[in-house]
Design an enzyme around this catalytic site. Structure first.
Site, PDB file in Angstrom:
ATOM      1  N   HIS A 150      28.915   3.779 136.253  1.00  0.00           N
ATOM      2  CA  HIS A 150      29.941   2.686 135.646  1.00  0.00           C
ATOM      3  C   HIS A 150      29.116   2.328 134.423  1.00  0.00           C
ATOM      4  CE1 HIS A 150      32.144  -0.702 134.990  1.00  0.00           C
ATOM      5  NE2 HIS A 150      33.055  -0.465 135.780  1.00  0.00           N
ATOM      6  N   GLU A 179      37.437   5.789 132.129  1.00  0.00           N
ATOM      7  CA  GLU A 179      37.214   4.450 131.664  1.00  0.00           C
ATOM      8  C   GLU A 179      36.859   4.487 130.233  1.00  0.00           C
ATOM      9  OE1 GLU A 179      37.332   1.747 135.211  1.00  0.00           O
ATOM     10  OE2 GLU A 179      35.185   1.987 134.989  1.00  0.00           O
TER      11      GLU A 179
HETATM   12  C1  PEP Z   1      36.158  -1.383 135.721  1.00  0.00           C
HETATM   13  O1  PEP Z   1      35.128  -2.068 134.913  1.00  0.00           O
HETATM   14  O2  PEP Z   1      35.743  -0.633 136.175  1.00  0.00           O
HETATM   15  C2  PEP Z   1      37.298  -2.034 135.351  1.00  0.00           C
HETATM   16  C3  PEP Z   1      38.305  -1.021 135.346  1.00  0.00           C
HETATM   17  O3  PEP Z   1      37.621  -3.153 134.972  1.00  0.00           O
HETATM   18  P1  PEP Z   1      39.045  -3.931 134.384  1.00  0.00           P
HETATM   19  O4  PEP Z   1      40.101  -3.568 135.074  1.00  0.00           O
HETATM   20  O5  PEP Z   1      38.887  -5.286 134.433  1.00  0.00           O
HETATM   21  O6  PEP Z   1      39.307  -3.616 133.041  1.00  0.00           O
END
Ligand code: PEP
Length: 245
Positions: free
Chosen positions: A93, A165
């Site tokens: 992450h 992400e």
């Molecule tokens: C994350 O940090 O994995 C994430 C998806 O956060 P958010 O949905 O709050 O952007």
């Protein structure tokens, strides 16, 4: 195949709050439509397992050690995570890469040891604002894929999940906003193709970053988005029940 929606509760809740939220999930979520996975902090894992038993909600951890056993003070073994009833583990992450200085070599080692201990790694990749601004998103993602997946062997599509992400889209980062659905879809297509080349197997790719009740359905409708990784919006039963419905 059902879409998979993973709640990453990060370190946002007390143990008591985790239990309340877990019970709220069991009561209010549609548990048939999608696969649902909850990743609480380590301390809550054992307490949540009985709440989710006999429901369709699976458990995951937010990280694990790079070894199953050894003199590694403070680390948490994937073996023990698995024996607590968890099936998944988030690895790489961006918050761990940034605050804990985790690098690709370590993440690759963690993915391998998670697989050896029968956990499904949810391998997170994503460009930061700097790479995006420099027009180097795909180059950067390819590098993360090559390093993170190096030497890995998986047997089926269910053995490993990739979560795309974009770091700049994560809701807790300054000025964050979600990527457009069409851009996410195009990048996810690229990630799927590249991961398949490296692993010689298909994998599922999730999107994460400012997913909310109002945009989740649009993301889930995209052809190359196999599910979602949700941070902030997973902390409210009402929001998460809309996302998973
Ligand atoms: C994350 O940090 O994995 C994430 C998806 O956060 P958010 O949905 O709050 O952007």
């Amino acid at each position: 195949m059902k879409k998979i929606i993973i709640a990453n509760w990060k370190m946002q809740l007390s143990l008591k709050e985790s239990l309340v939220l877990a019970r709220g999930y069991v009561k209010k979520l549609n548990l048939q439509k999608n696969e649902i996975v909850v990743c609480p902090d380590y301390a809550a894992l054992a307490f949540l397992a009985p709440i989710f038993k006999n429901t369709n909600i699976a458990l995951g951890a937010q990280d694990c050690a790079f070894s199953a056993k050894g003199a590694y003070t403070g680390e948490v073994s994937p073996l023990n995570i698995q024996s607590l009833g968890a099936k998944y583990v988030i690895l790489g992450h961006s918050e761990r890469r940034e605050y804990l200085k985790e690098d690709s070599v370590l993440i690759n080692q963690k993915i391998k040891v998670a697989l050896e201990n029968k956990l499904v790694p949810v391998f997170c990749i994503g460009e930061r604002l700097a790479e995006k601004r420099a027009g180097k998103t795909k180059e950067y993602l390819l590098q993360e894929l090559r390093q993170g997946l190096k030497g890995l062997k998986i047997k089926t599509v269910n053995d490993l999940i990739i979560a795309y992400e974009p770091v700049w889209a994560i809701s807790t980062n300054k000025g964050a906003k979600p990527i457009s659905c069409s851009e996410a879809d195009e990048i996810q297509k690229f990630i799927k193709e590249q991961a398949q080349k490296i692993l010689q197997k298909k994998v599922r790719v999730l999107y994460g970053g400012s997913v909310k009740a109002e945009n989740a359905a649009d993301f889930l409708a995209q052809a190359h988005i196999d599910g979602l990784l949700v941070g902030g919006a997973s902390l409210q039963v009402k929001d998460f029940s809309i996302i998973t419905n």
